[in-house]
Design an enzyme around this catalytic site. Structure first.
Site, PDB file in Angstrom:
ATOM      1  N   ALA A  24       0.860  -1.183   0.000  1.00 18.46           N
ATOM      2  CA  ALA A  24       0.000   0.000   0.000  1.00 18.46           C
ATOM      3  C   ALA A  24       0.895   1.231   0.000  1.00 18.46           C
ATOM      4  O   ALA A  24       1.593   1.498   0.982  1.00 18.46           O
ATOM      5  CB  ALA A  24      -0.903  -0.004   1.227  1.00 18.46           C
ATOM      6  N   MET A  25       0.906   1.978  -1.110  1.00 20.29           N
ATOM      7  CA  MET A  25       1.804   3.118  -1.261  1.00 20.29           C
ATOM      8  C   MET A  25       1.015   4.425  -1.219  1.00 20.29           C
ATOM      9  O   MET A  25       0.217   4.706  -2.115  1.00 20.29           O
ATOM     10  CB  MET A  25       2.583   3.000  -2.573  1.00 20.29           C
ATOM     11  CG  MET A  25       3.472   1.767  -2.639  1.00 20.29           C
ATOM     12  SD  MET A  25       4.448   1.680  -4.175  1.00 20.29           S
ATOM     13  CE  MET A  25       5.579   3.062  -3.948  1.00 20.29           C
ATOM     14  N   GLY A  28       4.252   8.564   0.725  1.00 25.04           N
ATOM     15  CA  GLY A  28       5.145   9.024   1.782  1.00 25.04           C
ATOM     16  C   GLY A  28       6.394   8.179   1.882  1.00 25.04           C
ATOM     17  O   GLY A  28       6.542   7.156   1.208  1.00 25.04           O
ATOM     18  N   ASP A  30       7.458   6.307   4.407  1.00 26.40           N
ATOM     19  CA  ASP A  30       7.309   5.015   5.071  1.00 26.40           C
ATOM     20  C   ASP A  30       6.900   3.911   4.092  1.00 26.40           C
ATOM     21  O   ASP A  30       7.558   2.871   4.004  1.00 26.40           O
ATOM     22  CB  ASP A  30       6.287   5.115   6.209  1.00 26.40           C
ATOM     23  CG  ASP A  30       6.729   6.074   7.302  1.00 26.40           C
ATOM     24  OD1 ASP A  30       7.939   6.112   7.595  1.00 26.40           O
ATOM     25  OD2 ASP A  30       5.877   6.783   7.846  1.00 26.40           O
ATOM     26  N   LEU A  50      -4.441   4.163  -3.434  1.00 28.73           N
ATOM     27  CA  LEU A  50      -5.862   4.511  -3.505  1.00 28.73           C
ATOM     28  C   LEU A  50      -5.995   6.022  -3.514  1.00 28.73           C
ATOM     29  O   LEU A  50      -5.518   6.702  -2.598  1.00 28.73           O
ATOM     30  CB  LEU A  50      -6.623   3.941  -2.306  1.00 28.73           C
ATOM     31  CG  LEU A  50      -6.562   2.435  -2.094  1.00 28.73           C
ATOM     32  CD1 LEU A  50      -7.433   2.038  -0.899  1.00 28.73           C
ATOM     33  CD2 LEU A  50      -7.000   1.679  -3.332  1.00 28.73           C
ATOM     34  N   CYS A 118     -10.903   4.978   8.371  1.00 25.61           N
ATOM     35  CA  CYS A 118     -10.208   4.784   7.104  1.00 25.61           C
ATOM     36  C   CYS A 118      -9.493   3.437   7.088  1.00 25.61           C
ATOM     37  O   CYS A 118      -9.556   2.698   6.104  1.00 25.61           O
ATOM     38  CB  CYS A 118      -9.210   5.919   6.887  1.00 25.61           C
ATOM     39  SG  CYS A 118      -8.319   5.845   5.330  1.00 25.61           S
ATOM     40  N   GLY A 142       3.106   0.659   5.595  1.00 25.16           N
ATOM     41  CA  GLY A 142       4.140   1.402   6.306  1.00 25.16           C
ATOM     42  C   GLY A 142       3.754   1.810   7.703  1.00 25.16           C
ATOM     43  O   GLY A 142       4.364   2.721   8.265  1.00 25.16           O
ATOM     44  N   CYS A 214      -5.853  13.682   7.148  1.00 22.33           N
ATOM     45  CA  CYS A 214      -5.246  14.138   5.907  1.00 22.33           C
ATOM     46  C   CYS A 214      -6.156  15.043   5.086  1.00 22.33           C
ATOM     47  O   CYS A 214      -5.668  15.894   4.341  1.00 22.33           O
ATOM     48  CB  CYS A 214      -4.831  12.930   5.074  1.00 22.33           C
ATOM     49  SG  CYS A 214      -6.205  11.815   4.643  1.00 22.33           S
TER      50      CYS A 214
END
Length: 373
Positions: A24-25, A28, A30, A50, A118, A142, A214
């Site tokens: 999952a990118m 960031g 991490d 996503l 989330c 991350g 965010c």
């Protein structure tokens, strides 16, 4: 490859050739380092991002994630690493499951935690579906937590770096999800993660961390709620503990339990705090600090990861709160000593040392003064 293969850290000497890892990118540092470590392990790595929102100033400012520049950063890292990268539009699901819920909770006089919602929804549930559809052996993220295999299966633990602890926000992670998830950064301090990113030449090595919420530009929660629910600005009475009107407020969205500033009521024998919010009557109930003391809280939607555990435990009712000794009977969390600033909408997360036992959503509280009366 066997689904039980070890992926506690991708920087080990163990080759993972033949494995397929979905990372999952978010764009960031991490998640970028996780992707890099996975790629160095010899596994086939697929980066997934996503797109969660795309509105106004939040998409380009420092501290956002999963939108605008962050998606471009994730793609650039994937290109640098030579891995596949896919972007999926989940804006509608994120708005309905997280942003709208955030606004509705504020309207109901609750203190929302959208980061948990989330993680419960699009970040884990939907990402899981994507990862499995892609034939992945695991989904890596991350997050700064540790996955430890215990006698009853995978357990969720605090990370080695206490300053980066994200376990509070992941209390709703289910047993089935833990079996599939991997958290390679759990044993690393954040400075080391940035060093790895710099050593690998990743452009996000010095990128600032995302903030807690965010999608809220400049931390102005009220403005987001106001845009979605204009009626949130309706004023009402501020009353004391006996129901006597002592002032007026400018909308419940400007107040949270435990707040002192903003009441603007003088002539009182002692400072006043927000003790409760009555959404139905649009009232703010104010009282002295001792009225904030809570002896117990009823929680709902409990996610329990503490199979086989029978011993002393602690509870956190806010992400930055110090763990407090408590007892739990499956529905009520009872504090050994009164806790302050406990509010409906928050999460109560139970621990045994570093291990996350589970938690749930606070529905109502029991004032210590009531029990003592």
């Amino acid at each position: 490859m066997d689904a039980d293969f070890q992926l506690s850290g991708f920087d080990s000497a163990t080759s993972l050739k033949g494995a397929r890892i979905v990372v999952a990118m978010s764009g960031g540092v991490d998640s970028s380092v996780v992707a890099a470590l996975a790629a160095k392990s010899g596994a086939e790595v697929i980066g997934v991002t996503l797109q969660l929102y795309d509105h106004g100033a939040a998409t380009g400012r420092t501290g956002s994630c999963c939108a605008g520049q962050d998606i471009r950063d994730a793609r650039a890292v994937a290109d640098k690493l030579g891995i596949a990268h896919y972007v999926f539009d989940y804006e509608s699901a994120f708005r309905q499951g997280v942003i709208d819920r955030f606004a509705d909770d504020y309207m109901a006089g609750r203190t929302p935690i959208p980061c948990v919602r989330c993680n419960q929804g699009v970040k884990f549930t939907d990402l899981f579906g994507i990862a499995r559809d892609l034939g992945a052996d695991c989904l890596a993220t991350g997050h700064y937590v540790r996955r430890v295999v215990g006698p009853h299966g995978a357990e969720l633990h605090r990370p080695a770096d206490p300053a980066r602890d994200q376990s509070y926000f992941l209390f709703a992670t289910t047993r089935a999800q833990l079996d599939y998830l991997r958290f390679p950064l759990g044993n690393l301090p954040k400075p080391r993660v940035r060093e790895i990113a710099a050593e690998l030449g990743l452009g996000v090595a010095a990128k600032p961390d995302s903030q807690d919420i965010c999608f809220v530009p400049d931390g102005d929660y009220a403005s987001v709620v106001r845009k979605l629910r204009p009626e949130a600005e309706e004023g009402g009475d501020i009353v004391d503990l006996d129901g006597r009107i002592i002032g007026r407020h400018r909308g419940l969205i400007h107040y949270t339990v435990g707040q002192r500033r903003g009441l603007e009521i003088g002539g009182q024998a002692e400072p006043l705090y927000v003790v409760r919010l009555d959404a139905e009557q649009r009232r703010v109930i104010a009282g002295p600090r001792r009225a904030l003391a809570v002896a117990a809280a009823r929680i709902s939607d409990v996610n329990w990861l503490g199979e086989g555990f029978d011993g002393p435990m602690t509870v956190k009712v806010r992400s930055m709160a110090k763990p407090a000794p408590a007892r739990f009977d499956g529905q009520m969390v009872s504090f050994d000593s009164p806790e302050y600033g406990v509010a409906p909408g928050q999460a109560a997360v139970l621990y045994a040392g570093d291990r996350v036992l589970g938690g749930g959503w606070i529905e109502e509280t029991v004032q210590a003064e009531l029990l003592a009366a």
